[in-house]
Design an enzyme around this catalytic site. Structure first.
Site, PDB file in Angstrom:
ATOM      1  N   TYR A   1     -17.020   2.572   5.357  1.00 32.93           N
ATOM      2  CA  TYR A   1     -15.565   2.569   5.588  1.00 32.93           C
ATOM      3  C   TYR A   1     -15.247   3.141   6.979  1.00 32.93           C
ATOM      4  O   TYR A   1     -14.519   2.537   7.764  1.00 32.93           O
ATOM      5  CB  TYR A   1     -14.874   3.371   4.484  1.00 32.93           C
ATOM      6  CG  TYR A   1     -13.430   3.701   4.769  1.00 32.93           C
ATOM      7  CD1 TYR A   1     -12.434   2.725   4.705  1.00 32.93           C
ATOM      8  CD2 TYR A   1     -13.042   4.998   5.119  1.00 32.93           C
ATOM      9  CE1 TYR A   1     -11.100   3.028   4.980  1.00 32.93           C
ATOM     10  CE2 TYR A   1     -11.722   5.320   5.387  1.00 32.93           C
ATOM     11  CZ  TYR A   1     -10.753   4.328   5.318  1.00 32.93           C
ATOM     12  OH  TYR A   1      -9.439   4.636   5.599  1.00 32.93           O
TER      13      TYR A   1
ATOM     14  N   TYR B   1      -8.914  -2.050   4.042  1.00 32.10           N
ATOM     15  CA  TYR B   1      -9.819  -1.924   2.903  1.00 32.10           C
ATOM     16  C   TYR B   1     -10.083  -0.429   2.786  1.00 32.10           C
ATOM     17  O   TYR B   1     -10.709   0.168   3.678  1.00 32.10           O
ATOM     18  CB  TYR B   1     -11.111  -2.694   3.186  1.00 32.10           C
ATOM     19  CG  TYR B   1     -12.105  -2.631   2.047  1.00 32.10           C
ATOM     20  CD1 TYR B   1     -12.246  -3.707   1.174  1.00 32.10           C
ATOM     21  CD2 TYR B   1     -12.899  -1.500   1.839  1.00 32.10           C
ATOM     22  CE1 TYR B   1     -13.156  -3.651   0.116  1.00 32.10           C
ATOM     23  CE2 TYR B   1     -13.793  -1.441   0.789  1.00 32.10           C
ATOM     24  CZ  TYR B   1     -13.913  -2.511  -0.062  1.00 32.10           C
ATOM     25  OH  TYR B   1     -14.810  -2.456  -1.108  1.00 32.10           O
TER      26      TYR B   1
ATOM     27  N   GLY C   1       0.820  -1.210   0.000  1.00 35.71           N
ATOM     28  CA  GLY C   1       0.000   0.000   0.000  1.00 35.71           C
ATOM     29  C   GLY C   1       0.853   1.259   0.000  1.00 35.71           C
ATOM     30  O   GLY C   1       2.085   1.192   0.076  1.00 35.71           O
TER      31      GLY C   1
HETATM   32  N1  LIG Z   1      -5.560   6.743   1.825  1.00 31.72           N
HETATM   33  C1  LIG Z   1      -6.083   7.665   2.608  1.00 31.72           C
HETATM   34  O1  LIG Z   1      -6.427   8.773   2.183  1.00 31.72           O
HETATM   35  C2  LIG Z   1      -6.264   7.382   4.091  1.00 31.72           C
HETATM   36  C3  LIG Z   1      -6.887   8.366   4.893  1.00 31.72           C
HETATM   37  C4  LIG Z   1      -7.042   8.117   6.257  1.00 31.72           C
HETATM   38  C5  LIG Z   1      -6.590   6.939   6.817  1.00 31.72           C
HETATM   39  N2  LIG Z   1      -6.001   6.005   6.016  1.00 31.72           N
HETATM   40  C6  LIG Z   1      -5.547   4.756   6.657  1.00 31.72           C
HETATM   41  O2  LIG Z   1      -4.135   4.689   6.520  1.00 31.72           O
HETATM   42  C7  LIG Z   1      -3.729   3.324   6.374  1.00 31.72           C
HETATM   43  C8  LIG Z   1      -2.876   3.168   5.128  1.00 31.72           C
HETATM   44  O3  LIG Z   1      -3.646   3.594   3.986  1.00 31.72           O
HETATM   45  P1  LIG Z   1      -3.069   3.486   2.501  1.00 31.72           P
HETATM   46  O4  LIG Z   1      -3.559   4.673   1.754  1.00 31.72           O
HETATM   47  O5  LIG Z   1      -1.622   3.157   2.529  1.00 31.72           O
HETATM   48  O6  LIG Z   1      -3.897   2.204   1.989  1.00 31.72           O
HETATM   49  P2  LIG Z   1      -3.709   1.384   0.632  1.00 31.72           P
HETATM   50  O7  LIG Z   1      -2.724   2.053  -0.256  1.00 31.72           O
HETATM   51  O8  LIG Z   1      -5.076   1.076   0.113  1.00 31.72           O
HETATM   52  O9  LIG Z   1      -3.028   0.018   1.135  1.00 31.72           O
HETATM   53  C9  LIG Z   1      -3.785  -0.969   1.809  1.00 31.72           C
HETATM   54  C10 LIG Z   1      -2.951  -2.226   1.920  1.00 31.72           C
HETATM   55  O10 LIG Z   1      -3.802  -3.279   2.398  1.00 31.72           O
HETATM   56  C11 LIG Z   1      -3.657  -4.407   1.525  1.00 31.72           C
HETATM   57  N3  LIG Z   1      -4.830  -5.251   1.485  1.00 31.72           N
HETATM   58  C12 LIG Z   1      -6.073  -4.932   1.024  1.00 31.72           C
HETATM   59  N4  LIG Z   1      -6.863  -6.034   1.063  1.00 31.72           N
HETATM   60  C13 LIG Z   1      -6.090  -7.049   1.546  1.00 31.72           C
HETATM   61  C14 LIG Z   1      -6.311  -8.433   1.804  1.00 31.72           C
HETATM   62  N5  LIG Z   1      -7.510  -9.031   1.563  1.00 31.72           N
HETATM   63  N6  LIG Z   1      -5.299  -9.170   2.301  1.00 31.72           N
HETATM   64  C15 LIG Z   1      -4.096  -8.621   2.532  1.00 31.72           C
HETATM   65  N7  LIG Z   1      -3.811  -7.329   2.309  1.00 31.72           N
HETATM   66  C16 LIG Z   1      -4.802  -6.561   1.809  1.00 31.72           C
HETATM   67  C17 LIG Z   1      -3.395  -3.749   0.169  1.00 31.72           C
HETATM   68  O11 LIG Z   1      -2.889  -4.688  -0.768  1.00 31.72           O
HETATM   69  P3  LIG Z   1      -3.018  -4.408  -2.385  1.00 31.72           P
HETATM   70  O12 LIG Z   1      -3.282  -2.951  -2.567  1.00 31.72           O
HETATM   71  O13 LIG Z   1      -1.713  -4.822  -2.934  1.00 31.72           O
HETATM   72  O14 LIG Z   1      -4.170  -5.242  -2.804  1.00 31.72           O
HETATM   73  C18 LIG Z   1      -2.378  -2.713   0.580  1.00 31.72           C
HETATM   74  O15 LIG Z   1      -1.116  -3.315   0.797  1.00 31.72           O
HETATM   75  C19 LIG Z   1      -5.025   2.504   6.373  1.00 31.72           C
HETATM   76  O16 LIG Z   1      -5.281   2.052   7.675  1.00 31.72           O
HETATM   77  C20 LIG Z   1      -6.093   3.504   5.985  1.00 31.72           C
HETATM   78  O17 LIG Z   1      -7.365   3.153   6.478  1.00 31.72           O
HETATM   79  C21 LIG Z   1      -5.820   6.201   4.679  1.00 31.72           C
END
Ligand SMILES: NC(=O)c1ccc[n+]([C@@H]2O[C@H](COP(=O)([O-])OP(=O)(O)OC[C@H]3O[C@@H](n4cnc5c(N)ncnc54)[C@H](OP(=O)(O)O)[C@@H]3O)[C@@H](O)[C@H]2O)c1
Length: 299
Positions: free
Chosen positions: A124, A60, A10
């Site tokens: 979410y 997710y 991610g």
């Molecule tokens: N993005 C935002 O704007 C945002 C805002 C607030 C909080 N957050 C939080 O910050 C954290 C990091 O976010 P991020 O943006 O880095 O998220 P991301 O890019 O969507 O990465 C999520 C990770 O989880 C993995 N994953 C998803 N489904 C899976 C499954 N069934 N089994 C194993 N792994 C799985 C993904 O793998 P693949 O992608 O390779 O499938 C990826 O490695 C999360 O907790 C998110 O809720 C994010």
């Protein structure tokens, strides 16, 4: 220190795998190695590896799709973290987990503190809140780091999308009524690694006296529209932009399956005072992130 990192593919996990590498023996896993919907396999793996710290960057994160994939969102954002927390408790390990500003309804006039009531508007946000509560209930040493508007130039983020739109469209319509803290995934990973370094050599002891929910994002808040303006201004390849006009739109102009909270600025002062950091301003981070932009980000 033995660290298990989940979600290495991610935005945040990719950065974390690099920033925590010097801290010890790191087992970094993505969905190819372990599908986190298999909760028994997850528990078995944690007990086999016996980490001292679990860093969970997996989630997710498809906010709109979650409205129709409720079970999957709950499995990944609530049940899997619950399994991690119970295993951490059994092993006397610590869990570092990331949550979101979407646990709030966005109705506050000022920045949200950790004590403000939660009220997620979408599946979410509810699934992430359930994950927080499950970790707290499990009683392991933990940090729950609520962050917001995470971007990296590698990922499918607002920044990379804005750069691509700017190369295709003369006019961009961007919402001006959503306000938050843009957070560079690199900055988040580096601060997490610094906190982990502070916890050595006894992370469970260190985190057990500091367990709780913390807000951690880029310092300062901005509307999506002004964030887009900054992205275009700091684009080192601005000559490739076709965009001449940025127009303000409202969230209501873009109906989506999931309702979005409007004002979710996070007050991060509790994190700063507890761990002794000064969080960099979101715009300074954006400047640094943009200076790494590949020659042609493409559409
Ligand atoms: N993005 C935002 O704007 C945002 C805002 C607030 C909080 N957050 C939080 O910050 C954290 C990091 O976010 P991020 O943006 O880095 O998220 P991301 O890019 O969507 O990465 C999520 C990770 O989880 C993995 N994953 C998803 N489904 C899976 C499954 N069934 N089994 C194993 N792994 C799985 C993904 O793998 P693949 O992608 O390779 O499938 C990826 O490695 C999360 O907790 C998110 O809720 C994010």
């Amino acid at each position: 220190m033995r660290i298990l990192l989940l979600g290495k593919t991610g935005q945040l996990g990719w950065e974390l795998e690099r920033t925590i590498a010097p801290l010890g023996e790191v087992y970094a896993l993505g969905p190819q190695e372990l599908n986190l919907t298999d909760l028994d396999a997850l528990a078995g793996l944690i007990h086999k590896l016996q980490p001292q710290v679990i860093v969970n960057a997996s989630a997710y994160t498809a906010v709109d799709r979650a409205e129709s994939q409720v079970d999957l969102a709950m499995q990944l954002n609530a049940q899997a973290p619950a399994v991690m927390a119970k295993a951490a408790r059994a092993l006397n390990a610590a869990l570092i987990h990331f949550s979101t500003d979407y646990v709030f309804d966005g109705e506050n006039d000022s920045a949200y503190t950790e004590g403000d009531p939660t009220n997620p508007l979408n599946v979410y946000g509810q699934s992430k809140l359930n994950g927080e509560l499950a970790i707290i209930e499990a009683g392991c040493a933990h940090l729950i780091l609520r962050t917001s508007w995470v971007y990296s130039l590698r990922g499918d983020s607002f920044v990379s999308k804005t750069l691509a739109w700017a190369r295709q469209q003369e006019t961009l319509c961007i919402v001006s009524d959503q306000v938050g803290n843009p957070t560079w995934a690199r900055m988040l990973a580096e601060i997490t690694a610094a906190v982990l370094a502070q916890s050595m050599p006894a992370p469970q002891k260190y985190f057990s006296t500091r367990s709780g929910v913390y807000h951690l994002g880029g310092s300062g808040s901005v509307s999506r529209l002004d964030f887009a303006r900054a992205i275009l201004r700091l684009d080192p390849h601005a000559e490739q932009q076709k965009t001449r006009t940025l127009e303000a739109a409202s969230t209501a102009d873009f109906p989506t399956p999931a309702r979005r909270p409007l004002h979710t600025s996070l007050d991060c002062s509790y994190f700063e005072s507890t761990f002794g950091f000064r969080l960099p301003n979101w715009e300074d981070c954006l400047r640094l992130a943009m200076s790494e932009q590949p020659t042609n980000p493409g559409p």
